[in-house]
Design a protein around this motif. Structure first.
Motif, PDB file in Angstrom:
ATOM      1  N   VAL A  66       0.842  -1.202   0.000  1.00 21.62           N
ATOM      2  CA  VAL A  66       0.000   0.000   0.000  1.00 21.62           C
ATOM      3  C   VAL A  66       0.873   1.246   0.000  1.00 21.62           C
ATOM      4  N   GLU A  67       1.903   1.263   0.849  1.00 21.48           N
ATOM      5  CA  GLU A  67       2.782   2.431   0.925  1.00 21.48           C
ATOM      6  C   GLU A  67       3.487   2.693  -0.406  1.00 21.48           C
ATOM      7  N   ALA A  68       3.774   1.639  -1.157  1.00 22.78           N
ATOM      8  CA  ALA A  68       4.439   1.820  -2.452  1.00 22.78           C
ATOM      9  C   ALA A  68       3.555   2.575  -3.445  1.00 22.78           C
ATOM     10  N   ARG A  69       2.247   2.500  -3.277  1.00 20.72           N
ATOM     11  CA  ARG A  69       1.321   3.179  -4.191  1.00 20.72           C
ATOM     12  C   ARG A  69       0.960   4.582  -3.715  1.00 20.72           C
ATOM     13  N   ILE A  70       1.385   4.973  -2.500  1.00 21.92           N
ATOM     14  CA  ILE A  70       0.963   6.256  -1.943  1.00 21.92           C
ATOM     15  C   ILE A  70       1.531   7.458  -2.697  1.00 21.92           C
ATOM     16  N   PRO A  71       2.813   7.468  -3.147  1.00 25.49           N
ATOM     17  CA  PRO A  71       3.290   8.628  -3.921  1.00 25.49           C
ATOM     18  C   PRO A  71       2.418   8.910  -5.151  1.00 25.49           C
ATOM     19  N   ALA A  72       2.031   7.863  -5.856  1.00 32.52           N
ATOM     20  CA  ALA A  72       1.153   8.052  -7.015  1.00 32.52           C
ATOM     21  C   ALA A  72      -0.214   8.554  -6.575  1.00 32.52           C
ATOM     22  N   PHE A  73      -0.684   8.093  -5.439  1.00 32.80           N
ATOM     23  CA  PHE A  73      -1.967   8.534  -4.873  1.00 32.80           C
ATOM     24  C   PHE A  73      -1.931  10.040  -4.569  1.00 32.80           C
ATOM     25  N   ILE A  74      -0.814  10.519  -4.001  1.00 32.99           N
ATOM     26  CA  ILE A  74      -0.687  11.949  -3.688  1.00 32.99           C
ATOM     27  C   ILE A  74      -0.605  12.767  -4.970  1.00 32.99           C
ATOM     28  N   ARG A  75       0.193  12.300  -5.952  1.00 34.11           N
ATOM     29  CA  ARG A  75       0.316  13.039  -7.224  1.00 34.11           C
ATOM     30  C   ARG A  75      -1.039  13.146  -7.920  1.00 34.11           C
ATOM     31  N   LYS A  76      -1.789  12.065  -7.921  1.00 28.57           N
ATOM     32  CA  LYS A  76      -3.074  12.057  -8.611  1.00 28.57           C
ATOM     33  C   LYS A  76      -4.055  13.049  -7.993  1.00 28.57           C
ATOM     34  N   ASN A  77      -4.093  13.111  -6.672  1.00 25.75           N
ATOM     35  CA  ASN A  77      -5.130  13.902  -5.996  1.00 25.75           C
ATOM     36  C   ASN A  77      -4.713  15.329  -5.668  1.00 25.75           C
ATOM     37  N   TRP A  78      -3.377  15.582  -5.513  1.00 23.19           N
ATOM     38  CA  TRP A  78      -2.962  16.919  -5.079  1.00 23.19           C
ATOM     39  C   TRP A  78      -1.807  17.503  -5.887  1.00 23.19           C
ATOM     40  N   GLY A  79      -1.267  16.758  -6.825  1.00 21.52           N
ATOM     41  CA  GLY A  79      -0.256  17.318  -7.711  1.00 21.52           C
ATOM     42  C   GLY A  79       1.163  16.941  -7.344  1.00 21.52           C
ATOM     43  N   LYS A  80       2.085  17.204  -8.264  1.00 24.71           N
ATOM     44  CA  LYS A  80       3.485  16.807  -8.127  1.00 24.71           C
ATOM     45  C   LYS A  80       4.193  17.571  -7.018  1.00 24.71           C
ATOM     46  N   GLU A  81       3.854  18.848  -6.821  1.00 27.61           N
ATOM     47  CA  GLU A  81       4.567  19.663  -5.840  1.00 27.61           C
ATOM     48  C   GLU A  81       4.388  19.112  -4.427  1.00 27.61           C
ATOM     49  N   ILE A  82       3.159  18.742  -4.108  1.00 32.01           N
ATOM     50  CA  ILE A  82       2.908  18.184  -2.777  1.00 32.01           C
ATOM     51  C   ILE A  82       3.561  16.816  -2.648  1.00 32.01           C
ATOM     52  N   ALA A  83       3.554  16.052  -3.734  1.00 30.12           N
ATOM     53  CA  ALA A  83       4.172  14.722  -3.705  1.00 30.12           C
ATOM     54  C   ALA A  83       5.668  14.804  -3.412  1.00 30.12           C
ATOM     55  N   LYS A  84       6.307  15.924  -3.831  1.00 33.86           N
ATOM     56  CA  LYS A  84       7.735  16.088  -3.549  1.00 33.86           C
ATOM     57  C   LYS A  84       7.999  16.353  -2.065  1.00 33.86           C
ATOM     58  N   GLY A  85       7.084  17.071  -1.409  1.00 34.20           N
ATOM     59  CA  GLY A  85       7.360  17.518  -0.035  1.00 34.20           C
ATOM     60  C   GLY A  85       6.668  16.735   1.050  1.00 34.20           C
ATOM     61  N   ALA A  86       5.841  15.744   0.687  1.00 32.12           N
ATOM     62  CA  ALA A  86       5.089  15.031   1.722  1.00 32.12           C
ATOM     63  C   ALA A  86       4.993  13.551   1.403  1.00 32.12           C
TER      64      ALA A  86
END
Length: 783
Positions: free
Chosen positions: A227-247
């Motif tokens: 599940v954790e392996a899919r979370i970066p893609a989950f963050i990018r999909k819902n909130w964008g690349k910038e947030i995925a970089k910092g969280a």
């Protein structure tokens, strides 16, 4: 044969009542402490294990600028959509305080939460009324704990009754659950349905973190790493690349929440497993001390009973029979001690809640695991305490025994009994040093300088009509100073990103944000190091000047405080100019290092009022403030908190553990003193003739006391040499858990050796003086 052993043991005990009393009391204290510690350790290590799905339940946390146990309310609905395989995804919104009205009665309650309909499926609460599948599905419903239901409605049925929350929400009771167990990280007195407030929450912004906790239950065969392996893609999909970089979102196992010290800003402070294991070590030390007492007294008694052993051997007794006899005596004594220990534990259980903040009840003693543990401790105690004396006593040679020439076993000139006394002294000194270190650290937590003035300062919710309240405080003769702010120095509620592109800091860091008035810095005596303090802003003033602490400017790469004045920074997404620098002050507990902090004026966020009271007529001043505040807020209950009391609460976990160590260290010391008392008593009996001869030859009482004490002084010093480095190493490891802590200095070790010396001196002196005062004629006649 067994009956004969116990008959002889019973008669021996009757003949030597003082010996039996000391042994039984020492063992009873040791066993009682061991049982209590086992219950405490079992309680701590079993946190949240009452849930059947505990091994598959995780709390979703965010790791961005810091480790945060809370996540945005936007995460839950998106998680349900993108991870449909999750069995439950539940939102939990904790509230520290709320006002409850039932009929005409009002109550100010601590700890409640908003929870969604899946929450009762995640956690296995015991439902006394209501349906767990539907109780929190509808808006404006509330589930009470058993204590709250009885508090509000007595013995009447609470179901369907109406409760008013915070003067605005009318809630219908839809369920009643059993009070929460003491070993859960959850803490609430009632639950309100999430639907009651969902429409008022921000469900889109990832960084809008308001104290919401998110729990997920995964299927048995789904590993959390997948599940954790899919979370970066989950963050990018819902909130964008910038947030995925910092969280990043992490899955924190439910049973690790209580021990994970990365997360300090949560409902209850975590507690390290090392501390729990340390407490378990204390139990081992205590039972070892009790067994050493028994062995010392038994071996000394064995020498005294050498003629009895010689006669038995001369009459044909086998060594195995003699061992059986000694073990029979030991078993009888341990059984008596166990009975007393259980009675002592039952008597102490009601005090575990106020002293240790743990609820234990008598029913736990009947659980199979506890019965097995008690049986194991008793068996180990019998073997530890009985085997060595049995082998010593059974090994006497008949001729030497009948001539009264039997002696202790010696290794390299050191009798085993002396070695055990050294070990006992070493244990006692380790316990004393540990207790002194913990006491010093607790004093450091609460009483050391935190960078601001906390004496006689009370804080309370500002309420309505802040301007009117300001004037009333100004007119109150008992008020020395006051301030309005979003939070005082010891309260941390608001955190925000900061950066400074012009100073080369493009990436965001995290800072605490305090919105304060012009009285904040002078009232709390914050030390200005450079620039100007906060000043009042007029309505419509759009300037954004801030005062920052030393930690923030060091993060910006500025070493001289004055150089920071006039620099531009970005705080909460807006440009600001640094107008002043204050010395660092402690806003959180000393578990963590001081954070960067920004102070700025904002009258729209003055939620907390802080008042420094004059020392005269404190009660009258507080009563007047309460009266005036209540007149301005007639529907609300006035509640205040002294700042120093609030600070003490930050270390509640440490305080409870300190109570535990202090209690059990005291027991260990008492057991050691009992053993020493008994040992000196037997020495006095064995050396009756020697004391008589010395007195006839002119020896004084002081010289007799010195005769008995000299041996123990040397043993005590040897024990200190062994104990000091061991205690230093263990307590140094414990202190490293805190960002700020004391240094272990020589004064603590000096105090430990002095305390040990006083305890030993008082114990030895009583019996040695008693022996020295006996008429030598009677002593020599008795021999």
């Amino acid at each position: 044969m067994l009956r004969n052993y116990f008959t002889i043991a019973y008669r021996t005990i009757l003949q030597q009542k003082s010996y039996a009393f000391i042994n039984v009391m020492g063992l009873a204290l040791g066993l009682a402490a061991c049982i209590l510690i086992f219950l405490v350790v079992r309680n701590e290590l079993g946190y949240d294990s009452f849930n059947r799905k505990a091994n598959r339940t995780y709390r979703v946390t965010v790791h961005g600028l810091d480790y945060n146990p809370s996540v945005s309310f936007a995460v839950a609905p998106a998680f349900r959509t993108d991870f449909p395989e999750a069995e439950q995804v539940s939102q939990f919104f904790y509230q520290r305080e709320g006002q409850v009205q039932v009929g005409n009665e009002k109550f100010l309650e601590e700890s409640y939460a908003f929870a969604d309909g899946q929450f009762p499926q995640v956690f296995d609460f015991e439902w006394l009324a209501g349906n767990p599948k539907t109780a929190l599905q509808e808006p404006n419903t509330i589930v009470l704990t058993e204590t709250m239901a009885h508090k509000y409605f007595g013995d009447a049925d609470a179901m369907g009754k109406t409760i008013r929350l915070d003067n605005e929400k009318e809630l219908r009771v839809s369920g009643v659950i059993r009070d929460l167990p003491s070993n859960t990280h959850l803490n609430f007195n009632f639950l309100v349905s999430w639907e009651t407030v969902r429409k008022d929450m921000n469900l889109t912004d990832f960084w809008s973190i308001q104290g919401g906790y998110l729990y997920v239950v995964l299927p048995e065969k789904l590993h959390p790493k997948r599940v954790e392996a899919r979370i970066p893609a989950f963050i990018r999909k819902n909130w964008g690349k910038e947030i995925a970089k910092g969280a990043a979102l992490l899955l924190q196992p439910l049973r690790e929440i209580h021990f994970d010290k990365r997360y300090l800003t949560q409902i209850t402070m975590p507690r390290s497993k090392e501390t729990i294991y340390g407490l378990a070590g204390v139990a081992i030390v205590i039972i070892l001390t009790a067994c050493i007492n028994f062995v010392n007294l038994a071996t000394a008694q064995a020498v005294r009973r050498s003629k009895e052993v010689g006669i038995r051997k001369a009459l044909g007794a086998f060594r195995g029979q003699l061992i059986g006899q000694v073990l029979g005596e030991t078993t009888l004594l341990v059984s008596m001690a166990t009975l007393l220990a259980l009675l002592a534990v039952l008597a102490f259980l009601p005090f575990t809640k106020p002293l240790l903040d743990i609820r234990l009840d008598a029913s736990q003693l009947a659980e199979p695991a506890v019965i097995a543990m008690i049986s194991g401790i008793v068996l180990i105690t019998i073997l530890l305490a009985g085997l060595y004396p049995a082998f010593i006593q059974s090994g006497f040679q008949p001729i030497k025994a009948l001539r009264a020439r039997a002696t202790d076993t010696s290794v390299g000139g050191m009798t085993v009994r002396k070695g055990l006394v050294i070990l006992q002294f070493a244990i006692t000194q380790v316990m004393i040093i540990g207790t002194l270190v913990v006491a010093s650290q607790m004093d450091y937590f609460v009483n050391q300088d935190m960078g601001f003035d906390k004496e006689a300062v009370v804080s309370f919710w500002t309420g309505n009509k802040a301007d009117v309240m300001r004037q009333k405080l100004r007119d109150n003769p008992g008020v020395e100073q006051f301030s309005f702010a979003s939070a005082g120095p010891a309260f941390n509620f608001n955190f925000t990103p900061f950066s400074s592109p012009e100073l080369g800091m493009a990436d965001d860091d995290v800072t605490e944000l305090k919105l304060v008035d012009e009285n904040y810095i002078p009232m709390y005596h914050l030390e200005m190091l450079a620039g100007e303090p906060i000043t009042k802003k007029a309505e419509g003033d759009t300037s954004n000047n801030v005062v920052v602490n030393q930690t923030l400017i060091r993060r910006l790469g500025i070493q001289k405080d004055a150089d920071a004045v006039g620099k531009r920074v970005r705080v909460a997404g807006a440009q600001a100019i640094i107008q002043g620098v204050v010395r660092d002050f402690q806003s959180e507990s000393k578990h963590k290092k001081i954070r960067a902090c920004v102070l700025t004026y904002n009258s729209k966020a003055f939620w907390q009022t802080s008042v420094k009271l004059k020392p005269q007529n404190l009660r009258e001043t507080l009563a007047k403030i309460e009266q005036e505040w209540s007149e301005l807020n007639p529907e609300s209950i006035f509640r205040y908190e002294f700042v120093d009391e609030h600070i003490a609460k930050l270390y509640n976990q440490e305080e409870k553990m300190y109570n535990a160590f202090r209690l059990f260290s005291g027991i260990a010391i008492v057991i050691g003193a009992l053993g020493l008392f008994g040992l000196v008593s037997l020495m006095a009996v064995q050396r009756t003739k020697e004391v008589g001869v010395r007195k006839v030859l002119g020896a004084s009482v002081a010289s007799i006391v010195l005769l008995f004490s000299r041996e123990f002084i040397w043993l005590m010093l040897i024990a200190f040499v062994l104990a000091a480095p061991l205690a230093w190493y263990g307590m140094d490891l414990w202190l490293r858990e805190y960002a700020y802590h004391i240094q272990i200095g020589p004064a603590i070790f000096l105090a430990a050796i002095l305390v040990t010396f006083v305890i030993a001196a008082l114990t030895v002196s009583y019996q040695s003086i008693k022996a020295a005062l006996v008429d030598p004629v009677k002593s020599l006649r008795s021999e």
